[in-house]
Design a protein around this motif. Sequence first.
Motif, PDB file in Angstrom:
ATOM      1  N   SER A  44       0.835  -1.204   0.000  1.00 36.46           N
ATOM      2  CA  SER A  44       0.000   0.000   0.000  1.00 36.46           C
ATOM      3  C   SER A  44       0.867   1.250   0.000  1.00 36.46           C
ATOM      4  CB  SER A  44      -0.892   0.019   1.245  1.00 36.46           C
ATOM      5  OG  SER A  44      -1.647  -1.155   1.334  1.00 36.46           O
TER       6      SER A  44
ATOM      7  N   SER B 155      -4.787   2.665   0.388  1.00 36.55           N
ATOM      8  CA  SER B 155      -4.757   2.078  -0.941  1.00 36.55           C
ATOM      9  C   SER B 155      -6.066   2.413  -1.644  1.00 36.55           C
ATOM     10  CB  SER B 155      -4.609   0.557  -0.826  1.00 36.55           C
ATOM     11  OG  SER B 155      -4.514  -0.025  -2.091  1.00 36.55           O
ATOM     12  N   PRO B 156      -6.008   2.756  -2.940  1.00 34.75           N
ATOM     13  CA  PRO B 156      -7.267   2.991  -3.670  1.00 34.75           C
ATOM     14  C   PRO B 156      -8.039   1.677  -3.797  1.00 34.75           C
ATOM     15  CG  PRO B 156      -5.383   3.067  -5.156  1.00 34.75           C
ATOM     16  CD  PRO B 156      -4.846   2.944  -3.780  1.00 34.75           C
ATOM     17  N   VAL B 157      -9.345   1.768  -3.745  1.00 36.74           N
ATOM     18  CA  VAL B 157     -10.175   0.574  -3.803  1.00 36.74           C
ATOM     19  C   VAL B 157     -10.614   0.326  -5.244  1.00 36.74           C
ATOM     20  CG1 VAL B 157     -12.283  -0.535  -2.988  1.00 36.74           C
ATOM     21  CG2 VAL B 157     -10.975   0.943  -1.447  1.00 36.74           C
ATOM     22  N   ASN B 158      -9.975  -0.649  -5.880  1.00 42.60           N
ATOM     23  CA  ASN B 158     -10.399  -1.105  -7.200  1.00 42.60           C
ATOM     24  C   ASN B 158     -11.390  -2.250  -7.018  1.00 42.60           C
ATOM     25  OD1 ASN B 158      -8.665   0.707  -8.567  1.00 42.60           O
ATOM     26  ND2 ASN B 158      -6.961  -0.676  -8.193  1.00 42.60           N
ATOM     27  N   THR B 159     -10.975  -3.236  -6.267  1.00 44.22           N
ATOM     28  CA  THR B 159     -11.828  -4.362  -5.896  1.00 44.22           C
ATOM     29  C   THR B 159     -11.766  -4.462  -4.375  1.00 44.22           C
ATOM     30  OG1 THR B 159     -11.173  -5.479  -7.928  1.00 44.22           O
ATOM     31  CG2 THR B 159     -12.242  -6.819  -6.247  1.00 44.22           C
TER      32      THR B 159
ATOM     33  N   GLU C   9      -9.680  -7.452  -2.928  1.00 39.81           N
ATOM     34  CA  GLU C   9      -8.241  -7.356  -3.176  1.00 39.81           C
ATOM     35  C   GLU C   9      -7.598  -6.271  -2.309  1.00 39.81           C
ATOM     36  OE1 GLU C   9      -7.436  -6.823  -7.328  1.00 39.81           O
ATOM     37  OE2 GLU C   9      -8.460  -8.678  -7.870  1.00 39.81           O
ATOM     38  N   THR C  10      -8.283  -5.155  -2.176  1.00 40.63           N
ATOM     39  CA  THR C  10      -7.754  -4.061  -1.358  1.00 40.63           C
ATOM     40  C   THR C  10      -7.702  -4.476   0.112  1.00 40.63           C
ATOM     41  OG1 THR C  10      -8.638  -2.450  -2.910  1.00 40.63           O
ATOM     42  CG2 THR C  10      -8.038  -1.632  -0.743  1.00 40.63           C
TER      43      THR C  10
END
Length: 78
Positions: free
Chosen positions: A41, A54-58, A61-62
Amino acid sequence: MTINGQTSNWLSVKPGVPQGSILGPLLFLSHINDLHEVLLSSVKLFSDDTAVFSPVNTPLETAIELRHDLEKIKKLGY
């Protein structure tokens, strides 16, 4: 310490940066400045505050990435 006749138990103090010392801030910075190199991160440091994010893409996964980083921080003793 004794309050109202009750005495607390003694506990061992784990080693760390001495509080109130002249070298304290320098030792703290040398101890934590490489934190970003061991985490997945992002890390932002300011004075004695640290933010791991951390940016949340999924979301799953994050969450796994952040859990990994928190475990790494705990294991390394940061």
